[in-house]
Scaffold this motif. Structure first.
Motif, PDB file in Angstrom:
ATOM      1  N   LEU A 205       0.762  -1.333  -0.128  1.00  0.00           N
ATOM      2  CA  LEU A 205       0.079  -0.056   0.209  1.00  0.00           C
ATOM      3  C   LEU A 205       0.531   1.095  -0.516  1.00  0.00           C
ATOM      4  N   ARG A 206       2.439   1.222   0.695  1.00  0.00           N
ATOM      5  CA  ARG A 206       2.735   2.534   0.632  1.00  0.00           C
ATOM      6  C   ARG A 206       3.982   2.592  -0.064  1.00  0.00           C
ATOM      7  N   ARG A 207       3.911   1.783  -0.730  1.00  0.00           N
ATOM      8  CA  ARG A 207       5.180   1.397  -2.044  1.00  0.00           C
ATOM      9  C   ARG A 207       4.817   1.214  -3.509  1.00  0.00           C
ATOM     10  N   ASP A 208       3.903   0.183  -3.567  1.00  0.00           N
ATOM     11  CA  ASP A 208       4.109  -0.670  -4.768  1.00  0.00           C
ATOM     12  C   ASP A 208       2.641   0.016  -5.866  1.00  0.00           C
ATOM     13  N   LEU A 209       1.817   0.312  -4.732  1.00  0.00           N
ATOM     14  CA  LEU A 209       0.603   0.674  -5.159  1.00  0.00           C
ATOM     15  C   LEU A 209       0.346   2.137  -5.922  1.00  0.00           C
ATOM     16  N   PRO A 210       1.153   3.517  -4.721  1.00  0.00           N
ATOM     17  CA  PRO A 210       1.673   4.333  -5.253  1.00  0.00           C
ATOM     18  C   PRO A 210       2.418   4.813  -7.429  1.00  0.00           C
ATOM     19  N   ALA A 211       3.618   3.471  -6.530  1.00  0.00           N
ATOM     20  CA  ALA A 211       3.839   3.597  -7.924  1.00  0.00           C
ATOM     21  C   ALA A 211       3.357   2.929  -8.965  1.00  0.00           C
ATOM     22  N   SER A 212       3.044   1.976  -8.973  1.00  0.00           N
ATOM     23  CA  SER A 212       2.244   1.420 -10.280  1.00  0.00           C
ATOM     24  C   SER A 212       0.733   2.640 -10.577  1.00  0.00           C
ATOM     25  N   ILE A 213       0.585   3.318 -10.205  1.00  0.00           N
ATOM     26  CA  ILE A 213       0.373   4.732 -11.150  1.00  0.00           C
ATOM     27  C   ILE A 213       1.207   5.248 -11.317  1.00  0.00           C
ATOM     28  N   VAL A 214       1.706   5.989 -10.327  1.00  0.00           N
ATOM     29  CA  VAL A 214       2.925   6.704 -11.991  1.00  0.00           C
ATOM     30  C   VAL A 214       3.704   6.379 -13.030  1.00  0.00           C
ATOM     31  N   VAL A 215       3.810   4.924 -12.940  1.00  0.00           N
ATOM     32  CA  VAL A 215       3.636   3.976 -14.204  1.00  0.00           C
ATOM     33  C   VAL A 215       2.864   4.290 -14.806  1.00  0.00           C
ATOM     34  N   PHE A 216       1.350   3.430 -14.848  1.00  0.00           N
ATOM     35  CA  PHE A 216       0.058   3.804 -16.009  1.00  0.00           C
ATOM     36  C   PHE A 216       0.044   5.397 -16.698  1.00  0.00           C
ATOM     37  N   LEU A 217       0.222   6.260 -15.351  1.00  0.00           N
ATOM     38  CA  LEU A 217      -0.058   7.860 -16.206  1.00  0.00           C
ATOM     39  C   LEU A 217       1.240   7.965 -16.944  1.00  0.00           C
ATOM     40  N   ILE A 218       2.492   7.279 -17.620  1.00  0.00           N
ATOM     41  CA  ILE A 218       3.730   7.612 -18.395  1.00  0.00           C
ATOM     42  C   ILE A 218       3.233   6.483 -19.045  1.00  0.00           C
TER      43      ILE A 218
END
Length: 713
Positions: free
Chosen positions: A8-21
């Motif tokens: 929840l703290r690491r992978d979830l936010p990172a997945s959103i950033v990569v998705f947006l790119i």
């Protein structure tokens, strides 16, 4: 931190950033490949979910890659997209076979100069084609034609598409420099802002077109109606290029994090499975992509969950919000691809290959890709690399320097073979007769023909009244040949021996330190000068703070195989870390500087066997009297705080000391804060001088265990 909390703290936010790119890049790559735009999104979804779940590089993000754009465009032109999808699916099976055969590392045997030259050429081809789209025109059939038509395209009349494209380029360049927010990647900001502008002004421009029912309109692969030889070439081209690009990306991503290392064979299998699925669903080929992967790491991802989830987000967005994507102008996507393509031409890589004398391979490969085609360009690059290797293997550097009147130094370095005999004889023939000549050999190899050349010259020169001294550095090819056993002997490298062992090398004309300095400047400085020059220009960026004993027998860079700029070292009597707030502040100053200023991510405390400081502490703990230690040293040792478990076991007492210093480290607020934030980890080590073996100190029990598997044998 629990697995759920970390997710929840690491992978979830990172997945959103990569998705947006991934959204704008996937659409742009599909457009540049001449494929349906939906094919790029399918590849992004499959790459994220399938390659993310099955691959061997947990933090690598896969999807459609700019590096395959030229290949896919040619394949689509030759076989149609349905045929291309079938070829992609079969190429995935080839990748799986390579992974199962454990040939993952074999794919890395290709020269990096060829690979990066290929990517640079592909980047230039992409930019040349997409600049026509951004200017309101249409790309030509080849990069050469695009270059010829570009002046006319620039001089022609342009619509609002050009202004939107230029605005996109400006945002992509300047946004990362002005805004550091990782949740707002430049590609997303550029595409959203220019799309909003186009909508607000009612611009009449070509926009993205997607099927109304994406699942119902997936393109089914169809076996191409073409000769098997042509199909085989296409399959192997996609399989090999996709494999090499994915593995190079995985290796590069490994350097960005401290997590598990990539399993390259498993990564090949995962990439192959993704390509097979992508081809069957009508998607583009999939590779590991360094842009998305590095973003994933920078955004804080810790597991493969981020890569998988980013694919889920893309699938959901395509199914639920396809209408939003259809508002994006094609000229904006073209501008994104122009910047992505030009960034494949890395100035840092060009400088590196210039420094390593591999620039011709890089340039020939890139030019070959641009002016001919990808396979021809790579073949030309490999031929150039082979020629460069052969040239280096038959070349040596010969320098003649007059140090004083009648005193000459001849330095010969590199590989000395019979091919160089004529040049060697000519250079040595330039020496004046009757001089004293010292010949210094820095050789990787010496064959019999070159040996005979030096030997015959030496004999002839000495007969005319001159004197010759042969001196070898790092190896003893000449002396072994003189003894009739060329290539057999072994000797200790000069820089490993102590000063006292090597004092006689300079006939004791200078002290030990001066002789060592002269040896460094003669044999080592030329090798490390480029690295030191870079560090002098860019500043130090050490990976860790290394706290160890001042004992002269302990050489930190040698026992860790590290070089300039790697370790920020603190050395003192007994590798002691006084607790925070103790009288001595020098160690604390180094800790705060390393953590807060240099941003190191690891602190290591390293003790060693036979430590005099530990013995003094053991004697004090045993109640020995009559100590000859001075007050300064006694006061310093008292700050260690160590408590020994078994005074009869000196090695365990040394590891007890390391363990206690790790405890002392955590009394520093800056250390506790960085460790709690996950930015810092502490480790303890113990070096056995007798065995030349390093042990890790258990942070819980204080016990020592061999670090490497080889050490444990």
């Amino acid at each position: 931190m629990s697995d759920l909390t970390q997710f929840l703290r690491r992978d979830l936010p990172a997945s959103i950033v990569v998705f947006l790119i991934a959204i704008p890049l996937s659409l742009g790559i599909a457009a540049a490949s001449g494929a349906p735009l939906l094919a790029g999104l399918v590849a992004a979804v499959v790459g994220g979910i399938v390659a993310g779940a099955l691959g061997g590089a947990p933090l690598q993000v896969s999807g459609p890659a700019a590096g395959l754009t030229v290949i896919v465009a040619g394949t689509v032109a030759d076989f149609g997209f349905a045929g291309t999808a079938a070829i992609v699916a079969v190429a995935g099976l080839v990748q799986i076979a390579l992974g199962v055969s454990r040939l993952g590392r074999a794919a890395l045997a290709l020269s990096p100069a060829v690979v990066h030259g290929m990517l640079a050429g592909i980047g230039l081809v992409i930019a040349l084609s997409q600049v026509h789209v951004m200017l309101g025109g249409a790309p030509q059939s080849s990069a050469w034609r695009n270059m010829l038509d570009l002046p006319g395209q620039i001089a022609g009349h342009h619509s609002v598409t050009t202004l939107l494209g230029l605005g996109t380029v400006a945002i992509l360049i300047f946004w990362p420099r002005l805004v550091k927010a990782s949740l707002l990647p430049a590609a997303l900001v550029a595409v959203v802002s220019m799309t909003a502008l186009a909508t607000a002004i009612g611009a009449d421009v070509t926009r993205v077109q997607l099927p109304d029912e994406p699942l119902a309109e997936l393109i089914r692969p169809t076996w191409p109606d073409a000769p098997m030889r042509e199909i085989t070439v296409a399959v192997l081209t996609i399989a090999i290029v996709a494999s090499v690009e994915s593995l190079l990306s995985a290796v590069a991503v490994d350097k960005l994090h401290d997590g598990p290392r990539a399993n390259l064979n498993r990564e090949l299998i995962g990439q192959g499975a993704a390509n097979t699925v992508s081809g069957m669903l009508g998607g583009l080929p999939v590779t590991g992509v360094i842009v998305r992967s590095s973003t994933n790491v920078a955004a804080g991802a810790r597991t493969r969950g981020s890569a998988i989830l980013h694919g889920v987000w893309i699938a959901a967005f395509v199914l639920l919000f396809a209408g939003l994507m259809e508002t994006i102008p094609m000229g904006v996507l073209a501008a994104v691809l122009i910047v992505v393509g030009l960034r494949l031409i890395s100035l840092a890589q060009i400088r590196t290959y210039t420094r390593h004398r591999e620039l011709p391979t890089y340039v020939v490969t890139a030019a070959g890709v641009v002016l001919t085609d990808l396979l021809t360009g790579v073949a030309l690059g490999m031929i150039t690399a082979a020629i460069m290797i052969l040239w280096r293997l038959t070349r040596s550097e010969i320098r003649l320097v007059e140090q004083a009147p009648g005193d000459w130094l001849v330095t010969i370095s590199g590989t000395l073979s019979f091919v160089e005999s004529a040049r060697l004889s000519k250079e040595l023939g330039n020496l004046p007769p009757g001089a004293h000549v010292e010949v210094e050999l820095h050789l990787d190899y010496l064959d019999h023909g070159a040996f005979e050349t030096i030997k015959d010259w030496k004999s002839g020169y000495e007969r005319t009244g001159g004197s010759v001294r042969i001196r070898e550095v790092h190896d003893s090819w000449f002396h072994q040949a003189t003894a009739g056993r060329l290539g057999d002997g072994k000797r200790t490298p000069r820089l490993i021996g102590s000063w006292s062992r090597w004092q006689n090398m300079d006939q004791q004309a200078r002290g030990a330190m001066e002789a060592g300095i002269a040896e460094f400047e003669r044999s080592v400085a030329p090798l490390v000068r480029p690295e030191l020059a870079d560090l002098a220009r860019d500043g130090q960026r050490p990976q860790q703070l290394f706290i160890t004993c001042a004992d002269s027998r302990l050489v930190p860079n040698m026992i860790t195989a590290s070089g300039p700029g790697d370790l920020f070292c603190v050395r003192n009597i007994g590798n002691i870390v006084p607790p925070y707030g103790a009288g001595d502040t020098s160690v604390g100053a180094a800790i705060e500087y390393a953590v807060d200023v240099l941003g190191i991510d690891r602190i290591t405390v390293c003790g060693h066997s036979g430590c005099g400081a530990v013995r003094a502490l053991m004697n004090d703990a045993a109640g020995s009297t009559g100590s000859s230690l001075g007050p300064s040293l006694t006061g310093w040792l008292a700050q260690s705080g160590v408590r020994f478990g078994d005074l009869g076991d000196e090695e365990r007492c040394c590891t007890d000391n390391v363990y206690q210093q790790l405890i002392n480290l955590r009394t520093y607020p800056t250390v506790r804060a960085a460790e709690a934030a996950g930015r810092l980890r502490l480790s303890g080590m113990f070096f056995d001088l007798t065995e030349a073996r390093m042990y890790a100190v258990d942070p819980i029990r204080g016990e020592a265990h061999p670090i490497s598997a080889k050490s444990a044998v």
